[in-house]
Design a protein around this motif. Structure first.
Motif, PDB file in Angstrom:
ATOM      1  N   TYR A  90       0.852  -1.128   0.191  1.00 61.25           N
ATOM      2  CA  TYR A  90      -0.024  -0.123  -0.009  1.00 61.25           C
ATOM      3  C   TYR A  90       1.049   1.073   0.065  1.00 61.25           C
ATOM      4  O   TYR A  90       1.586   1.410   0.896  1.00 61.25           O
ATOM      5  CB  TYR A  90      -0.837  -0.187   1.166  1.00 61.25           C
ATOM      6  N   GLN A  91       0.645   1.995  -1.112  1.00 64.25           N
ATOM      7  CA  GLN A  91       1.657   3.103  -1.066  1.00 64.25           C
ATOM      8  C   GLN A  91       0.668   4.487  -1.087  1.00 64.25           C
ATOM      9  O   GLN A  91      -0.301   4.316  -1.922  1.00 64.25           O
ATOM     10  CB  GLN A  91       2.201   3.202  -2.370  1.00 64.25           C
ATOM     11  N   ALA A  92       0.694   5.241  -0.349  1.00 62.51           N
ATOM     12  CA  ALA A  92      -0.026   6.388  -0.034  1.00 62.51           C
ATOM     13  C   ALA A  92       0.466   7.585   0.137  1.00 62.51           C
ATOM     14  O   ALA A  92       1.702   7.548   0.518  1.00 62.51           O
ATOM     15  CB  ALA A  92      -1.141   5.930   1.125  1.00 62.51           C
ATOM     16  N   GLU A  93      -0.179   8.714   0.102  1.00 61.06           N
ATOM     17  CA  GLU A  93       0.245  10.044   0.313  1.00 61.06           C
ATOM     18  C   GLU A  93      -0.607  10.423   1.845  1.00 61.06           C
ATOM     19  O   GLU A  93      -1.798  10.356   1.859  1.00 61.06           O
ATOM     20  CB  GLU A  93      -0.247  11.135  -0.758  1.00 61.06           C
ATOM     21  N   LEU A  94       0.092  10.990   2.802  1.00 55.34           N
ATOM     22  CA  LEU A  94      -0.444  11.379   4.028  1.00 55.34           C
ATOM     23  C   LEU A  94      -0.932  12.772   3.724  1.00 55.34           C
ATOM     24  O   LEU A  94      -0.050  13.582   3.257  1.00 55.34           O
ATOM     25  CB  LEU A  94       0.514  11.047   4.930  1.00 55.34           C
ATOM     26  N   ASN A  95      -2.080  13.236   4.351  1.00 57.55           N
ATOM     27  CA  ASN A  95      -2.606  14.436   4.215  1.00 57.55           C
ATOM     28  C   ASN A  95      -3.449  14.827   5.383  1.00 57.55           C
ATOM     29  O   ASN A  95      -4.511  14.368   5.331  1.00 57.55           O
ATOM     30  CB  ASN A  95      -3.376  14.769   2.893  1.00 57.55           C
ATOM     31  N   GLY A  96      -2.674  15.208   6.476  1.00 57.33           N
ATOM     32  CA  GLY A  96      -3.506  15.376   7.712  1.00 57.33           C
ATOM     33  C   GLY A  96      -4.040  14.259   8.331  1.00 57.33           C
ATOM     34  O   GLY A  96      -3.238  13.284   8.468  1.00 57.33           O
ATOM     35  N   ASN A  97      -5.243  14.071   8.440  1.00 57.76           N
ATOM     36  CA  ASN A  97      -5.924  12.709   8.997  1.00 57.76           C
ATOM     37  C   ASN A  97      -6.408  11.773   7.766  1.00 57.76           C
ATOM     38  O   ASN A  97      -7.488  11.131   8.128  1.00 57.76           O
ATOM     39  CB  ASN A  97      -7.067  13.209   9.785  1.00 57.76           C
ATOM     40  N   GLU A  98      -5.818  12.075   6.601  1.00 57.73           N
ATOM     41  CA  GLU A  98      -6.196  11.154   5.506  1.00 57.73           C
ATOM     42  C   GLU A  98      -5.211  10.447   4.884  1.00 57.73           C
ATOM     43  O   GLU A  98      -4.190  11.086   4.851  1.00 57.73           O
ATOM     44  CB  GLU A  98      -7.157  11.870   4.577  1.00 57.73           C
ATOM     45  N   MET A  99      -5.017   9.112   4.242  1.00 56.63           N
ATOM     46  CA  MET A  99      -4.131   8.872   3.690  1.00 56.63           C
ATOM     47  C   MET A  99      -4.609   7.957   2.499  1.00 56.63           C
ATOM     48  O   MET A  99      -5.674   7.160   2.572  1.00 56.63           O
ATOM     49  CB  MET A  99      -3.328   7.660   4.541  1.00 56.63           C
ATOM     50  N   THR A 100      -4.411   8.310   1.174  1.00 57.51           N
ATOM     51  CA  THR A 100      -4.819   7.777  -0.155  1.00 57.51           C
ATOM     52  C   THR A 100      -3.908   7.516  -0.953  1.00 57.51           C
ATOM     53  O   THR A 100      -2.795   8.265  -1.092  1.00 57.51           O
ATOM     54  CB  THR A 100      -5.443   9.027  -0.647  1.00 57.51           C
ATOM     55  N   GLY A 101      -4.007   5.969  -1.319  1.00 59.07           N
ATOM     56  CA  GLY A 101      -3.200   5.753  -2.316  1.00 59.07           C
ATOM     57  C   GLY A 101      -3.529   4.424  -3.000  1.00 59.07           C
ATOM     58  O   GLY A 101      -4.903   4.045  -2.868  1.00 59.07           O
ATOM     59  N   THR A 102      -2.760   3.499  -3.322  1.00 63.69           N
ATOM     60  CA  THR A 102      -2.946   2.051  -4.236  1.00 63.69           C
ATOM     61  C   THR A 102      -2.810   1.246  -3.246  1.00 63.69           C
ATOM     62  O   THR A 102      -1.669   0.838  -2.876  1.00 63.69           O
ATOM     63  CB  THR A 102      -2.259   2.134  -5.680  1.00 63.69           C
ATOM     64  N   PHE A 103      -3.900   0.145  -2.973  1.00 65.60           N
ATOM     65  CA  PHE A 103      -3.577  -1.078  -2.232  1.00 65.60           C
ATOM     66  C   PHE A 103      -3.407  -2.277  -3.195  1.00 65.60           C
ATOM     67  O   PHE A 103      -4.197  -2.099  -4.037  1.00 65.60           O
ATOM     68  CB  PHE A 103      -4.717  -1.272  -1.325  1.00 65.60           C
ATOM     69  N   ARG A 104      -2.360  -2.764  -3.075  1.00 69.36           N
ATOM     70  CA  ARG A 104      -2.066  -4.094  -3.945  1.00 69.36           C
ATOM     71  C   ARG A 104      -1.966  -5.322  -3.272  1.00 69.36           C
ATOM     72  O   ARG A 104      -1.227  -5.370  -2.154  1.00 69.36           O
ATOM     73  CB  ARG A 104      -0.997  -3.871  -4.867  1.00 69.36           C
ATOM     74  N   GLN A 105      -2.658  -6.554  -3.649  1.00 70.01           N
ATOM     75  CA  GLN A 105      -2.281  -7.895  -3.072  1.00 70.01           C
ATOM     76  C   GLN A 105      -2.728  -8.737  -4.167  1.00 70.01           C
ATOM     77  O   GLN A 105      -3.732  -8.787  -4.820  1.00 70.01           O
ATOM     78  CB  GLN A 105      -3.243  -7.989  -1.924  1.00 70.01           C
ATOM     79  N   PHE A 106      -1.721  -9.695  -4.200  1.00 72.94           N
ATOM     80  CA  PHE A 106      -2.080 -10.906  -5.304  1.00 72.94           C
ATOM     81  C   PHE A 106      -2.071 -10.733  -6.637  1.00 72.94           C
ATOM     82  O   PHE A 106      -3.309 -11.150  -7.011  1.00 72.94           O
ATOM     83  CB  PHE A 106      -2.826 -12.037  -4.669  1.00 72.94           C
ATOM     84  N   GLY A 107      -1.811  -9.574  -7.064  1.00 78.42           N
ATOM     85  CA  GLY A 107      -2.003  -9.133  -8.341  1.00 78.42           C
ATOM     86  C   GLY A 107      -3.522  -8.202  -8.605  1.00 78.42           C
ATOM     87  O   GLY A 107      -3.571  -7.847  -9.605  1.00 78.42           O
ATOM     88  N   ASN A 108      -4.289  -7.938  -7.514  1.00 78.29           N
ATOM     89  CA  ASN A 108      -5.126  -7.074  -7.391  1.00 78.29           C
ATOM     90  C   ASN A 108      -4.822  -5.809  -6.994  1.00 78.29           C
ATOM     91  O   ASN A 108      -4.008  -5.343  -6.175  1.00 78.29           O
ATOM     92  CB  ASN A 108      -6.308  -7.649  -6.400  1.00 78.29           C
ATOM     93  N   GLU A 109      -5.481  -4.803  -7.760  1.00 77.13           N
ATOM     94  CA  GLU A 109      -5.232  -3.447  -7.396  1.00 77.13           C
ATOM     95  C   GLU A 109      -6.537  -2.626  -7.128  1.00 77.13           C
ATOM     96  O   GLU A 109      -7.418  -2.677  -7.798  1.00 77.13           O
ATOM     97  CB  GLU A 109      -4.347  -2.806  -8.673  1.00 77.13           C
TER      98      GLU A 109
END
Length: 119
Positions: A90-109
């Motif tokens: 999970y790669q995310a950008e932290l912005n205050g009290n939120e974190m948004t990014g892409t979650f990947r597991q077993f080829g699913n994105e």
């Protein structure tokens, strides 16, 4: 007098980025719901800090509270969680009290996966 005031203001403005960077800590409990055609999965990312080191885990609420230990890397506002055993990234950008990014597991994105810090 003007010189003293302007020096004080310059000092304050120079310290503002430091205060902002310190407030962007990933420490806390982060809640989010991973949605897929198969259903939804509530996750809690738990991040702690001891000295300069972070530790993290994911609690899978809908899977009996299973706890998955995570590696965490923090570089400014960029945060990355990984677990090689379960192929989680999970790669995310932290912005205050939120974190948004892409979650990947077993080829699913799952792009735009957002976590919200619960206080």
């Amino acid at each position: 007098m003007f010189k003293v005031i302007s020096s004080a203001l310059i000092t304050v403005f120079m310290l503002l980025p430091l205060a902002s960077a310190q407030s962007e800590s990933p420490v806390g409990d982060w809640h989010g719901t991973l949605s897929s055609p198969a259903g939804s999965l509530r996750l809690i990312f738990q991040v702690e800090q001891v000295s300069d080191e972070y530790s993290a885990s994911i609690v899978s609420v809908d899977q009996g509270g299973a706890v998955i230990p995570m590696m965490i890397n923090v570089d400014g506002s960029a945060v990355q969680f990984t677990n090689t055993q379960y192929d989680i990234n999970y790669q995310a950008e932290l912005n205050g009290n939120e974190m948004t990014g892409t979650f990947r597991q077993f080829g699913n994105e799952f792009p735009d996966f957002t976590l919200v810090r619960e206080e």
